[in-house]
Design a protein around this motif. Structure first.
Motif, PDB file in Angstrom:
ATOM      1  N   ALA A 359      50.908  62.940  71.365  1.00  0.00           N
ATOM      2  CA  ALA A 359      50.466  61.841  70.652  1.00  0.00           C
ATOM      3  C   ALA A 359      51.238  61.145  69.819  1.00  0.00           C
ATOM      4  CB  ALA A 359      49.381  62.404  69.205  1.00  0.00           C
ATOM      5  N   ALA A 360      50.711  59.989  70.441  1.00  0.00           N
ATOM      6  CA  ALA A 360      51.930  58.774  70.584  1.00  0.00           C
ATOM      7  C   ALA A 360      51.445  57.787  69.148  1.00  0.00           C
ATOM      8  CB  ALA A 360      52.220  58.338  71.467  1.00  0.00           C
ATOM      9  N   ILE A 361      52.300  57.005  68.518  1.00  0.00           N
ATOM     10  CA  ILE A 361      51.974  56.200  67.776  1.00  0.00           C
ATOM     11  C   ILE A 361      53.037  54.677  68.074  1.00  0.00           C
ATOM     12  CG2 ILE A 361      52.233  55.136  65.130  1.00  0.00           C
ATOM     13  CD1 ILE A 361      51.208  57.392  64.283  1.00  0.00           C
ATOM     14  N   LEU A 362      52.702  53.707  68.220  1.00  0.00           N
ATOM     15  CA  LEU A 362      53.075  52.713  68.593  1.00  0.00           C
ATOM     16  C   LEU A 362      53.265  51.356  67.835  1.00  0.00           C
ATOM     17  CD1 LEU A 362      53.314  50.629  72.183  1.00  0.00           C
ATOM     18  CD2 LEU A 362      53.833  49.633  70.005  1.00  0.00           C
ATOM     19  N   GLY A 395      46.829  61.281  64.739  1.00  0.00           N
ATOM     20  CA  GLY A 395      48.776  61.322  65.294  1.00  0.00           C
ATOM     21  C   GLY A 395      49.199  60.381  66.626  1.00  0.00           C
ATOM     22  N   ALA A 396      47.673  59.081  67.076  1.00  0.00           N
ATOM     23  CA  ALA A 396      48.170  58.703  68.394  1.00  0.00           C
ATOM     24  C   ALA A 396      46.834  57.250  66.875  1.00  0.00           C
ATOM     25  CB  ALA A 396      47.724  58.311  69.013  1.00  0.00           C
ATOM     26  N   GLY A 397      48.089  55.917  67.554  1.00  0.00           N
ATOM     27  CA  GLY A 397      47.390  54.752  67.253  1.00  0.00           C
ATOM     28  C   GLY A 397      48.128  53.457  67.584  1.00  0.00           C
ATOM     29  N   ILE A 398      47.562  52.102  67.463  1.00  0.00           N
ATOM     30  CA  ILE A 398      48.800  51.160  67.248  1.00  0.00           C
ATOM     31  C   ILE A 398      49.244  51.202  65.706  1.00  0.00           C
ATOM     32  CG2 ILE A 398      46.575  49.543  67.456  1.00  0.00           C
ATOM     33  CD1 ILE A 398      49.746  48.593  69.032  1.00  0.00           C
ATOM     34  N   CYS A 399      50.293  50.512  65.435  1.00  0.00           N
ATOM     35  CA  CYS A 399      50.743  50.106  64.041  1.00  0.00           C
ATOM     36  C   CYS A 399      51.468  49.242  63.938  1.00  0.00           C
ATOM     37  CB  CYS A 399      51.611  51.468  63.409  1.00  0.00           C
ATOM     38  SG  CYS A 399      52.178  51.154  61.959  1.00  0.00           S
ATOM     39  N   PRO A 400      51.275  47.757  63.647  1.00  0.00           N
ATOM     40  CA  PRO A 400      51.568  47.067  63.645  1.00  0.00           C
ATOM     41  C   PRO A 400      52.045  46.585  62.184  1.00  0.00           C
ATOM     42  CG  PRO A 400      49.413  46.179  63.993  1.00  0.00           C
ATOM     43  CD  PRO A 400      49.271  47.360  63.574  1.00  0.00           C
ATOM     44  N   LEU A 401      53.478  46.229  61.874  1.00  0.00           N
ATOM     45  CA  LEU A 401      54.662  46.380  60.613  1.00  0.00           C
ATOM     46  C   LEU A 401      53.739  45.397  60.014  1.00  0.00           C
ATOM     47  CD1 LEU A 401      57.347  48.500  61.891  1.00  0.00           C
ATOM     48  CD2 LEU A 401      55.156  48.702  60.264  1.00  0.00           C
ATOM     49  N   ARG A 402      53.050  45.216  58.887  1.00  0.00           N
ATOM     50  CA  ARG A 402      53.051  43.499  57.979  1.00  0.00           C
ATOM     51  C   ARG A 402      53.820  43.750  56.858  1.00  0.00           C
ATOM     52  NH1 ARG A 402      48.092  40.581  60.544  1.00  0.00           N
ATOM     53  NH2 ARG A 402      46.502  42.025  60.837  1.00  0.00           N
ATOM     54  N   GLY A 403      53.795  42.366  56.491  1.00  0.00           N
ATOM     55  CA  GLY A 403      55.193  41.957  56.181  1.00  0.00           C
ATOM     56  C   GLY A 403      54.915  41.725  54.893  1.00  0.00           C
ATOM     57  N   HIS A 404      54.293  41.134  54.210  1.00  0.00           N
ATOM     58  CA  HIS A 404      54.239  40.638  52.642  1.00  0.00           C
ATOM     59  C   HIS A 404      53.016  41.376  52.048  1.00  0.00           C
ATOM     60  CE1 HIS A 404      55.672  38.363  49.276  1.00  0.00           C
ATOM     61  NE2 HIS A 404      55.902  37.155  50.153  1.00  0.00           N
ATOM     62  N   SER A 405      53.157  42.336  51.021  1.00  0.00           N
ATOM     63  CA  SER A 405      52.134  43.010  50.338  1.00  0.00           C
ATOM     64  C   SER A 405      50.768  43.218  50.386  1.00  0.00           C
ATOM     65  CB  SER A 405      52.685  43.650  48.964  1.00  0.00           C
ATOM     66  OG  SER A 405      52.123  42.223  48.112  1.00  0.00           O
ATOM     67  N   ASN A 406      50.739  41.827  50.258  1.00  0.00           N
ATOM     68  CA  ASN A 406      48.901  41.856  50.685  1.00  0.00           C
ATOM     69  C   ASN A 406      48.478  40.581  51.360  1.00  0.00           C
ATOM     70  OD1 ASN A 406      46.130  42.404  49.893  1.00  0.00           O
ATOM     71  ND2 ASN A 406      45.739  41.000  49.073  1.00  0.00           N
ATOM     72  N   VAL A 407      48.998  40.526  53.081  1.00  0.00           N
ATOM     73  CA  VAL A 407      49.289  39.410  53.798  1.00  0.00           C
ATOM     74  C   VAL A 407      47.858  39.454  54.457  1.00  0.00           C
ATOM     75  CG1 VAL A 407      50.786  40.127  55.153  1.00  0.00           C
ATOM     76  CG2 VAL A 407      49.706  38.015  55.548  1.00  0.00           C
TER      77      VAL A 407
END
Length: 762
Positions: A359-362, A395-407
């Motif tokens: 199971a991989a998260i990117l 345990g798997a999926g795509i995870c964009p790392l957003r910046g500002h707290s409510n963008v």
């Protein structure tokens, strides 16, 4: 690889976090003169009855932690909860022209704005005015426009769902979809690329998924600086045995080892936890080619022995697999190696680790999204996950790392220059007016419209628009051509000083402050990067009795523009945020049903995320494998003397806000005027560590885009690559140099030339 002869540059061997983080928090509280009250404030950050941290959008563990904040979150809180005040008396002592000579840090360090102010061109100063006059001036400027599309409504990700919803309602009631926002400058390739792949422009994972992943792939992000609370999650994953692979041009300390300030044993023993099992230093902009190499290796493994790909998932849930397979088979390894900067052996090594995972998260950040072909690159990440069925299961999926707290939340509730027809139809049905259907401006398009005189009024809901944007040569000049700029803000910044014919500063409450409206203490809501919506309630007294909340300011502007609006009770909404949330639920019934009830549950609720349930709202009804079709071309244009510059944020910085001059994880102290370079490139160009250099935009015919007087620092970075701090090096990033689909500026791959600094030039 630091040179001891360079002042302010030295090796930093400590782990990320640890005692260094605690010392930095204490320093930030002291610097903002808020040690006691600031400490109390921090204890209420990210709590069920407290406020949401105004920093990053990383989620809270069920929103019930007793001590859930990080170093940079603490700095953000201290920066907002400061006792320093930018009063009218302060502005009386300094002309705008003088303030423009100050550093960005000095401008914001004046403190919190306390009263509405208007720019007086005769005196070159901002001067206090009453709120009714401020609204009147702003409303008059908007009503004087001959076309609603001459207005630009910019939104920062700091705004709450309630403020953002009222803001988009104001703009569309006015008649425009011109909503350039901070997402245009960071994760717009996610919003554009992911819907074609999986039917939604958001991530698919929850925080709990990280407890079940045995592999976490980290692409183009530096969590220790830009989303530090993620470090607790990565640390837990590492300690339970999960494999973490990091892909980034520079090695970042937080992905090497981390010491948790909340772990008494680790702190007492000066211990740390290793994070990344392996580090792959991909060349700048080489991620798409790297991922294609990993997929090509997976196909080869499948052909040799089978058992690698999830054929059942591919058959039931995807489309386009054959086209992708044909493209990868035709792709030569020499092209992959040249494009990624990594050897075939290293790429195959990473592919083997991925093949063996269950199971991989990117995860990925702006190191992937700020290039010329970033929308397509994001789709390649999805392709890699789809090959093994790694979306829509624990345990798997795509995870964009957003910046500002409510963008992410602002986009969800309608701040979008390209609104879908369903949103506009719903606004029409709920409010009884016909919203505009023509797409509006992105940030880049808004700046061009200002330049050409097609945009005359700018309204900014937070942020530091001109400094965050690329190409200050054009952007600053464009701002100065405006008839009116209206800035809703907590602190002064450089954008506020780029005055045209008229400018207003409208001071608002911060996230940490009590918001009393209609005799009731109000709460607002935000959405984190994993689609969780929860409440936030400030607890500090307002910095000034004259401050208004963002929803109240937006509603005040609307009342001035529309007068007695028969369709929308703006004044009532300004005094009752429950009523605002009820309207959000009316416009978005499937996502926000029972909004007020659900958000009162500790931890809030999760919005519908189709891909999490393997529901694909794409044209094909399936998740789509998409072939990479780069349109941006080679930014170097085949010139061996052209290097690619990636811009960085320091550890003492959040977006455009520079808290101080240190970047301790990279060993830089008391300065920001450095450029990191590969030693072989330096030797090839006849330069040495410590030399003063200028960075020239490589293909700038006018020759104006130059960052002068930087000091060369040798660093382990791929050949042909440079790194320097943002926003100081924005000057070399052309406005027209951006991702061709989303319009996101190519901050991470600017073609530049290095030359010895010419003394005496500014």
């Amino acid at each position: 690889m630091s040179d001891p002869k360079i002042p302010g540059v030295r090796d930093y061997d400590a782990p990320a976090g640890g005692w260094g983080a605690l010392k930095a928090v204490a320093g930030a509280l002291a610097d903002q003169e808020t040690v006691i009250e600031g400490g109390k404030t921090l204890l209420r950050a990210n709590q069920p009855e407290g406020f949401d941290c105004p920093g990053c959008a990383w989620p809270d563990p069920k929103h019930t932690s007793s001590f859930e904040f990080c170093e940079n979150g603490a700095k953000a809180v201290a920066w907002e909860a400061t006792t320093k005040r930018a009063t009218p008396e302060v502005f009386a002592r300094h002309t705008v022209s003088e303030l423009l000579t100050w550093s960005d840090h000095q401008i914001e360090d004046l403190g919190r704005l306390t009263e509405p102010m208007a720019y007086d061109p005769a005196d070159d100063r901002y001067k206090a005015i009453p709120w009714d006059e401020a609204f009147s001036r702003a409303g008059a400027a908007l009503k004087a426009l001959s076309d609603p599309n001459q207005a630009e409504f910019y939104a920062s990700g700091r705004a709450s769902n309630e403020a953002a919803f009222l803001y988009q309602l104001l703009g569309r009631r006015f008649g425009t979809n011109n909503f350039p926002d901070c997402s245009n400058m960071c994760h717009e390739p996610t919003s554009v690329g992911l819907p074609d792949s999986i039917g939604l422009g958001k991530g698919s994972v929850t925080l709990e998924d990280f407890d079940h992943a045995d592999l976490i792939l980290c692409f183009g992000h530096n969590p220790g600086t830009n989303h530090p609370r993620m470090m607790a999650t990565l640390r837990e994953a590492s300690r339970r045995g999960a494999t973490i692979l990091a892909f980034n041009p520079l090695k970042e300390r937080s992905l090497e080892r981390f010491a948790s300030p909340q772990d008494a044993v680790e702190m007492a023993t000066l211990g740390s936890t290793p994070i990344a099992s392996a580090y792959y230093q991909v060349t700048i902009g080489g991620d798409a080619m790297l991922v294609q190499g990993m997929m090509k290796a997976l196909l080869a493994m499948e052909a040799q022995g089978g058992g690698v790909l999830d054929h059942a998932f591919i058959a039931e849930h995807t489309a386009g697999f054959e086209a992708l397979m044909a493209q990868l088979e035709a792709l030569d390894w020499s092209v992959i190696e040249a494009g990624s900067g990594l050897s075939r052996a290293r790429i195959e090594e990473a592919a083997v680790v991925y093949a063996k995972s269950k199971a991989a998260i990117l995860c990925y950040g702006m190191g992937l999204t700020q290039h010329r072909d970033s929308s397509g690159t994001v789709q390649q990440l999805v392709n890699l996950l789809l090959l093994k069925g790694n979306i829509g299961r624990p345990g798997a999926g795509i995870c964009p790392l957003r910046g500002h707290s409510n963008v992410q939340g602002a986009r969800t509730v309608g701040v979008w220059e390209k609104p879908p027809a369903a949103l506009l139809d719903s606004l029409r049905d709920v409010f009884g007016f016909e919203p505009p259907r023509v797409h509006g401006h992105t940030v880049v398009e808004a700046i061009a419209a200002m330049e050409q005189g097609r945009a005359k009024v700018f309204v900014g809901l937070g942020g530091n628009f001109a400094v965050a944007a690329p190409d200050p040569t054009r952007t600053f000049a464009a701002m100065r051509q405006l008839d009116m700029a209206v800035h809703i803000a907590t602190k002064p910044n450089r954008t506020h000083l780029l005055v045209g014919k008229a400018a207003l500063l409208l001071p608002c409450l911060g996230r940490t402050e009590m918001d009393m409206r209609g005799g009731v203490r109000q709460s607002v809501t935000v959405e984190d990067s994993m689609s969780m919506v929860h409440a936030s309630r400030g607890l500090n007294p307002p910095a000034s009795e004259h401050l208004l909340s963002e929803p109240a300011i937006v509603a005040g502007l609307a009342e001035t523009v529309f007068g007695r609006d028969p369709l929308i009770d703006w004044g009532g909404l300004a005094n009752d945020y429950d009523a605002v949330r009820a309207l959000i639920a009316g416009v978005f019934p499937s996502a926000f049903a029972d909004y007020n009830d659900r958000v009162r549950v500790p931890g809030g609720f999760r919005l519908p995320v189709g891909p999490s349930d393997r529901v694909w709202r794409t044209a094909s009804g399936k998740a789509n494998f998409l072939v990479f079709d780069p349109k941006g071309g080679d930014p170097r244009r085949g010139d061996p003397d052209v290097l690619l510059l990636t811009t960085l944020r320091s550890h003492d910085q959040y977006n455009t806000t520079v808290y101080g001059q240190d970047d301790r994880y990279r060993g830089v102290f008391g300065r920001r005027d450095v450029v990191f370079a590969n030693p072989d490139d330096m030797a090839r160009l006849g330069l040495e560590a410590g030399a003063k250099v200028d960075l020239l935009a490589a293909f700038d015919d006018g020759g104006a885009r130059i960052a002068r007087g930087f000091t060369l620092v040798a660093r382990d970075i791929p050949p042909g690559c440079l790194a320097a701090y943002y926003p100081e090096t924005n000057v070399v990033i052309a406005l027209d140099d951006h991702d061709l689909r989303s319009g996101t500026p190519a901050y991470k791959s600017a073609p530049v030339r290095l030359r010895k600094h010419e003394a005496g030039l500014n």
